[in-house]
Motif scaffolding. Structure first.
Motif, PDB file in Angstrom:
ATOM      1  N   CYS A   1       0.804  -1.206   0.075  1.00  0.00           N
ATOM      2  CA  CYS A   1      -0.116   0.084   0.054  1.00  0.00           C
ATOM      3  C   CYS A   1       0.985   1.229   0.146  1.00  0.00           C
ATOM      4  CB  CYS A   1      -0.961   0.058   1.347  1.00  0.00           C
ATOM      5  SG  CYS A   1      -2.358  -1.268   1.151  1.00  0.00           S
TER       6      CYS A   1
ATOM      7  N   THR B   1       1.319   3.991  -3.156  1.00  0.00           N
ATOM      8  CA  THR B   1       1.012   5.309  -2.776  1.00  0.00           C
ATOM      9  C   THR B   1       2.199   6.240  -3.151  1.00  0.00           C
ATOM     10  OG1 THR B   1      -0.261   4.714  -1.028  1.00  0.00           O
ATOM     11  CG2 THR B   1       0.351   6.922  -1.110  1.00  0.00           C
TER      12      THR B   1
ATOM     13  N   SER C   1      -8.263   7.215   2.403  1.00  0.00           N
ATOM     14  CA  SER C   1      -8.857   6.299   1.606  1.00  0.00           C
ATOM     15  C   SER C   1      -8.314   4.944   1.754  1.00  0.00           C
ATOM     16  CB  SER C   1      -9.608   6.762   0.348  1.00  0.00           C
ATOM     17  OG  SER C   1      -9.620   7.915   0.052  1.00  0.00           O
ATOM     18  N   LEU C   2      -7.182   4.977   1.521  1.00  0.00           N
ATOM     19  CA  LEU C   2      -6.450   3.487   1.463  1.00  0.00           C
ATOM     20  C   LEU C   2      -6.155   2.926   2.692  1.00  0.00           C
ATOM     21  CD1 LEU C   2      -4.971   1.295  -0.469  1.00  0.00           C
ATOM     22  CD2 LEU C   2      -2.974   2.670  -0.382  1.00  0.00           C
TER      23      LEU C   2
ATOM     24  N   ALA D   1      -7.127  -0.468   3.844  1.00  0.00           N
ATOM     25  CA  ALA D   1      -6.171  -1.504   4.127  1.00  0.00           C
ATOM     26  C   ALA D   1      -6.553  -2.499   5.375  1.00  0.00           C
ATOM     27  CB  ALA D   1      -4.895  -0.812   4.541  1.00  0.00           C
TER      28      ALA D   1
ATOM     29  N   THR E   1      -3.970  -6.407  -3.614  1.00  0.00           N
ATOM     30  CA  THR E   1      -3.359  -5.178  -2.806  1.00  0.00           C
ATOM     31  C   THR E   1      -3.019  -4.028  -3.401  1.00  0.00           C
ATOM     32  OG1 THR E   1      -3.200  -6.635  -1.109  1.00  0.00           O
ATOM     33  CG2 THR E   1      -2.402  -4.471  -0.616  1.00  0.00           C
TER      34      THR E   1
ATOM     35  N   ALA F   1      -4.455  -0.556  -4.541  1.00  0.00           N
ATOM     36  CA  ALA F   1      -3.705   0.519  -4.119  1.00  0.00           C
ATOM     37  C   ALA F   1      -3.214   1.604  -5.025  1.00  0.00           C
ATOM     38  CB  ALA F   1      -2.610   0.252  -3.081  1.00  0.00           C
TER      39      ALA F   1
ATOM     40  N   ILE G   1      -6.569   3.205  -6.232  1.00  0.00           N
ATOM     41  CA  ILE G   1      -7.011   4.279  -5.435  1.00  0.00           C
ATOM     42  C   ILE G   1      -6.246   5.890  -5.464  1.00  0.00           C
ATOM     43  CG2 ILE G   1      -7.709   4.877  -2.924  1.00  0.00           C
ATOM     44  CD1 ILE G   1      -8.296   1.774  -2.632  1.00  0.00           C
ATOM     45  N   GLN G   2      -4.931   5.587  -5.473  1.00  0.00           N
ATOM     46  CA  GLN G   2      -4.121   6.681  -5.304  1.00  0.00           C
ATOM     47  C   GLN G   2      -3.681   7.595  -6.806  1.00  0.00           C
ATOM     48  OE1 GLN G   2      -4.320   7.290  -2.560  1.00  0.00           O
ATOM     49  NE2 GLN G   2      -2.955   6.304  -1.134  1.00  0.00           N
TER      50      GLN G   2
END
Lengths: 112, 262
Positions: free
Chosen positions: A16, A20, B57-58, B62, B75, B79, B82-83
């Motif tokens: 994650c 990002t 949001s993530l 998560a 995942t 991710a 979303i980003q």
């Protein structure tokens, strides 16, 4: 608590984080001076967010058991009230707080 | 002026810009911490996730990812999608963040929706005697601090709440419903909003709750690529308009800002 072993938790969180940071750092790493944004990137940037947020709404409701009582009624009512409130007042925090409180009331008292 | 003075002055100039975000993040970050605590995680989990991921949001998603079976590919894909909007923040601030040395790393690391909208709006109205780099860095750090500390506080308090917290997890659903609506209200064309709902709903019915996300994401990307010709014109305006007008930042940032600022 999660059943995941710690190393899998760490990998999940790291993935994650990596995704990002990739989206945050990439433009600064690849842009050369003042080239215009590639049209495909621009198009996806405009068209994608609505689809992703739609996907995430469904994701939040994925574990609702529609076939068993109460047939997703608490979720449907709370989503409708959250949306209705937001269309009326357009205050993000008010819509979220009221919708969540109503849902808690519904699952604890009404459909318990 | 001494170095400390420059830094302090920039902090004083930056703080008022961040107060609306303070209110929003205090609520959302706290809710996130409580949510994660209620889902059975110790208090340092929301703190750590907020610190390293720093994308609201993530972070909520998560939690679900950590509670579901391990699925690294899904995942990472989720991710990324979303980003993905952050790509545009970077593109819009490329020149603004140029030549700021070590500060650049922290500016980019903490570039969330809200920080983007403030920096993008405030950079032109900055008083001459305030250091640009420090000003933007303080905006970034203040916002980051509000979020991370609220998440920590929520994680600590979550277990001590004097009422039954059953159903509190709905806060994530409510958040995405509201964000989805904001997005909907700012778009003249709703084709991709419908696409997201339909692709996810159809995929959920076909593949079940455990494995519907990857097919749903693939369908969304495929349809967007195949229907690029008809969709591109309908989705051309918003981003380039706000960029040309230079008035409010990205749609996402502006939407969140509007929501938080009232």
């Amino acid at each position: 608590m999660t059943d995941m072993p710690l190393y899998q938790q760490a990998i999940t969180v790291l993935l994650c984080t990596a995704a990002t940071m990739l989206t945050r750092f990439l433009p600064f790493l690849v842009i050369s001076a003042r080239k215009p944004t590639p049209p495909l990137v621009r198009y996806l940037g405009n068209a994608l967010p609505a689809a992703i947020f739609g996907l995430l709404v469904v994701y939040c409701l994925k574990d609702v058991a529609w076939g068993r009582p109460p047939h997703g009624m608490p979720e449907l009512i709370a989503v409708a009230v959250t949306a209705g409130l937001h269309l009326w007042l357009r205050r993000m925090l008010v819509s979220m707080a009221a919708g969540t409180a109503l849902y808690m009331l519904l699952v604890q008292r009404v459909f318990a | 002026m001494t170095k400390g003075h420059v830094c302090w002055r920039a902090l004083l100039a930056a703080f008022p810009y961040t107060t609306p975000i303070l209110a929003g993040f205090a609520f959302l970050g706290f809710a996130y911490g409580v949510y994660m605590n209620v889902m059975g995680f110790p208090f340092y989990y929301p703190f750590l996730l907020a610190l390293v991921i720093f994308g609201g949001s993530l972070e909520f998603v998560a939690v679900s990812l950590l509670l579901a079976p391990f699925a690294p590919l899904a995942t990472f894909l989720l991710a990324l999608l979303i980003q993905a909007r952050h790509l545009f923040y970077g593109l819009s601030l490329f020149d603004t963040y140029r030549g700021l040395g070590w500060k650049r790393f922290f500016l980019i690391y903490g570039l969330c929706d809200e920080t983007f909208s403030i920096v993008f709006t405030a950079k032109r109205r900055l008083p001459k005697d305030v250091d640009r780099g420090w000003f933007m860095l303080w905006i970034t750090w203040l916002n980051e601090g509000y979020w991370v500390l609220s998440a920590l506080l929520g994680g600590l308090v979550g277990g001590m709440l004097p009422f039954d917290t059953t159903g509190l997890g709905f806060v994530m659903t409510a958040m995405f419903v509201v964000i989805f609506l904001e997005q909907w209200l700012h778009e003249s064309c709703h084709a991709t909003a419908m696409l997201g709902i339909l692709a996810a709903g159809g995929s959920l019915a076909l593949f079940g709750a455990q494995s519907f996300m990857v097919p749903a994401m693939v369908i969304i990307l495929l349809v967007l690529l195949l229907a690029r010709r008809p969709l591109e014109q309908r989705y051309a305006a918003p981003f380039s308009e706000s960029e040309a007008a230079g008035d409010g930042g990205g749609r996402q940032g502006a939407a969140v800002e509007r929501g938080v600022m009232r």
